[in-house]
Design an enzyme around this catalytic site. Structure first.
Site, PDB file in Angstrom:
ATOM      1  N   ASP A  82       0.998  -1.193  -0.060  1.00 35.52           N
ATOM      2  CA  ASP A  82       0.247  -0.459  -0.237  1.00 35.52           C
ATOM      3  C   ASP A  82       0.832   1.434  -0.302  1.00 35.52           C
ATOM      4  O   ASP A  82       0.978   2.312  -0.542  1.00 35.52           O
ATOM      5  CB  ASP A  82      -0.809   0.480   0.948  1.00 35.52           C
ATOM      6  CG  ASP A  82      -2.239  -0.301   0.419  1.00 35.52           C
ATOM      7  OD1 ASP A  82      -2.924  -0.125  -0.549  1.00 35.52           O
ATOM      8  OD2 ASP A  82      -2.984  -1.224   2.014  1.00 35.52           O
ATOM      9  N   SER A  83       2.149   1.046   1.028  1.00 35.59           N
ATOM     10  CA  SER A  83       3.017   2.641   1.184  1.00 35.59           C
ATOM     11  C   SER A  83       3.664   2.589  -0.195  1.00 35.59           C
ATOM     12  O   SER A  83       3.638   3.724  -0.722  1.00 35.59           O
ATOM     13  CB  SER A  83       3.372   2.179   2.564  1.00 35.59           C
ATOM     14  OG  SER A  83       2.429   2.520   3.425  1.00 35.59           O
TER      15      SER A  83
END
Length: 400
Positions: A168-169
């Site tokens: 995600d990051s």
């Protein structure tokens, strides 16, 4: 002066990947307007099982501090008109709905760029805007599973996901790289860009070396658990008498220094451990020896001993250990934010992480505030020329 000062970002994102991207843009100086559904807002606001107040979870705060919040019903004609007006004035639009949702709402890239040719339109999704898997949903652990990352992290008990939302990051950061490149191109051509960043692509980018190994050998790299990339026992995690330690001795001089620091300088002459190939072949023997040796030491003391000897190593700590270390403070990574409290005068400070470009990189002049849902709605609509009567009518109609 901040690098993106004067740049306007319209943020239709939720959860982690999209907000991570837009927060980075805010930390670089852009004005970010986060568009949220009235009443509920970004669902990440409600992840209070980790920490926080209702509607203001700490995970939400961590990736949304520094933005403005506008509540808008995009399914209402009046709400859509406001969104399109804002998009016409924006430099960057970021969204992370499933493919096709923005177009169905009337906010598709082609439609908006027809009115604003310089718009940079970033779409973040699980599997991208094109391809056979495009309509599948994805969360971080799903991307780790599909990409092979969880299997590369496997132990004999089975696959393991990485414990933080790393895909995600990184998807958000990959999106920011694309946006910055598109801004540079727009400087030269005046034209905007359509950017399509997928979590699966980001996961594979992280695993670039493994992808090339598979291409060359036809075999996927095996799960290594806590073993280092070179597959030697001298680069692994070990239990000590107190605590745990990570060893990172990969090269001949490092391994010789490790043996010397442990009081066995001649061990490098043992034919089982004398060369890299021998150490891989006799991995079990060397691991058994190191396992016994580590139990003779305290992790923190051994950390200091090995650092003095030039051996890459570290006592395995918790996140608070490094966040409270003077080194982190000096690096300039820790930024201050204001977290709204449960009543007037009850705001409290919150530490968030900055862009990570070193202590010399400019910081925003103002402390980042975590936005209460819809807190900036009236001010943003006033910027569009609406008076109090028009804003009140929208509120009565539940458009905002």
């Amino acid at each position: 002066m901040m690098p993106l000062e004067g740049i306007r970002v319209l943020d239709f994102t939720h959860a982690i990947a999209g907000p991570t991207a837009t927060q980075m843009l805010a930390q670089l100086g852009a004005v970010v307007t986060k568009v949220e559904p009235p009443g509920t807002g970004d669902t990440f606001r409600h992840y209070t099982e980790h920490a926080g107040l209702p509607g203001l979870s700490i995970p939400f705060a961590a990736v949304n501090a520094g933005k403005r919040s506008l509540t808008l019903d995009l399914k209402a004609p009046e709400g859509l008109a406001i969104a399109r007006d804002l998009a016409g004035k924006a430099d960057i639009l970021v969204e992370n709905f499933r493919p096709g949702v923005m177009a169905r709402l009337g906010l598709g890239c082609e439609s908006l760029r027809a009115c604003n040719p310089g718009l940079i339109y970033l779409s973040l999704s699980g599997f991208g805007q094109e391809g056979p898997l495009r309509d599948r949903g994805a969360y971080d652990h799903i991307a780790q599973a599909t990409s092979g990352m969880a299997m590369m992290n496997a132990t004999p008990e089975g696959p393991l996901k990485i414990g933080i939302p790393v895909v995600d990051s990184f998807t958000g950061y990959l999106g920011v790289i694309g946006v910055l490149a598109a801004l540079r191109r727009r400087d030269l051509t005046g034209q905007g860009e359509r950017l399509d960043v997928a979590m699966i692509d980001a996961a594979l980018k992280i695993m670039g070396s493994a992808a090339s190994v598979w291409s060359y050998t036809g075999e996927a790299p095996k799960g290594t658990g806590n073993r280092g990339f070179r597959l030697v026992a001298t680069a692994e995690y070990y239990a000590c008498r107190t605590g745990w330690i990570a060893l990172g001795a990969n090269h001949q001089h490092q391994i010789a220094a490790l043996f010397t620091a442990l009081g066995h300088p001649t061990l490098i002459e043992d034919e089982r451990f004398a060369t890299h190939a021998a150490r891989v072949t006799h991995y079990a023997d060397l691991k058994g020896w190191l396992t016994a040796q580590m139990l003779l030491h305290d992790a923190q003391a051994l950390d200091a001993t090995l650092a003095a000897a030039g051996v890459p190593a570290a006592a395995i700590g918790k996140i608070g250990d490094i966040l409270s270390h003077p080194h982190t403070a000096q690096r300039g990574l820790l930024h201050s934010a204001t977290l709204p409290g449960s009543g007037p005068g009850q705001d409290q400070p919150l530490t968030i992480l900055g862009p990570g470009f070193g202590p010399g990189f400019p910081r925003p002049e103002k402390t980042a505030a975590v936005p209460v849902l819809g807190a900036d709605t009236d001010a943003i609509l006033a910027e569009l020329g609406m008076d109090e009567t028009a804003i009140a009518a929208l509120r009565n109609a539940k458009v905002i």
